[in-house]
Scaffold this motif. Sequence first.
Motif: not given
Lengths: 111, 110
Positions: A97-99, B45, B33, B48, B50, A91
């Motif tokens: 908040n993305q990986f 991804l 996610y 997602y 929060y 990260r």
Amino acid sequence: EDQVTQSPEALRLQEGESSSLNCSYTVSGLRGLFWYRQDPGKGPEFLFTLYSAGEEKEKERLKATLTKKESFLHITAPKPEDSATYLCAVRGPDTGNQFYFGTGTSLTVIP
Amino acid sequence: EADIYQTPRYLVIGTGKKITLECSQTMGHDKMYWYQQDPGMELHLIHYSYGVNSTEKGDLSSESTVSRIRTEHFPLTLESARPSHTSQYLCASARTYEQYFGPGTRLTVT
């Protein structure tokens, strides 16, 4: 450009034969490097988080270390039950908040 | 131990069908996610969240939608399934940044 590269793709070890898996990353301003274990047909299982160069974490036969460019997952005296795919993810400051995940190292420990 | 559930575990469906993959967690995590994983490839991804009423698109979001009406529930909908959607779909949740994954849904579109 690949953010995370893991090597080797596959590793076969004899039981008790220690080795290391590598995760190199190109993201700048690292805000966390994460190691996961994934068994076939299952979701990844969280192992470790590392935040700064020089940091080390241990769990049973596994030890994760971090430098400014890469992380190592050291496996000491592995057992057959350690056989799995090991994933790393990073990260960065621009990822929120993305990986970014690597493709993993498939570890097989032979009795 | 993490408690995150995905249903169905396996699904075979025809092209053009609308499908919803379910994901629920009992840990009270705000972050959730959806990832897609193909054999030998990295996790990508899709979406997602929060928290409730907050969703964001990831790299592979163009053909799917999500909703987050309740903290514990984060369903993924494909409006019109295509063979290219055949993959493993993984749901995860997190309190901070360590993600806890569900067992996955293996989707096959014929």
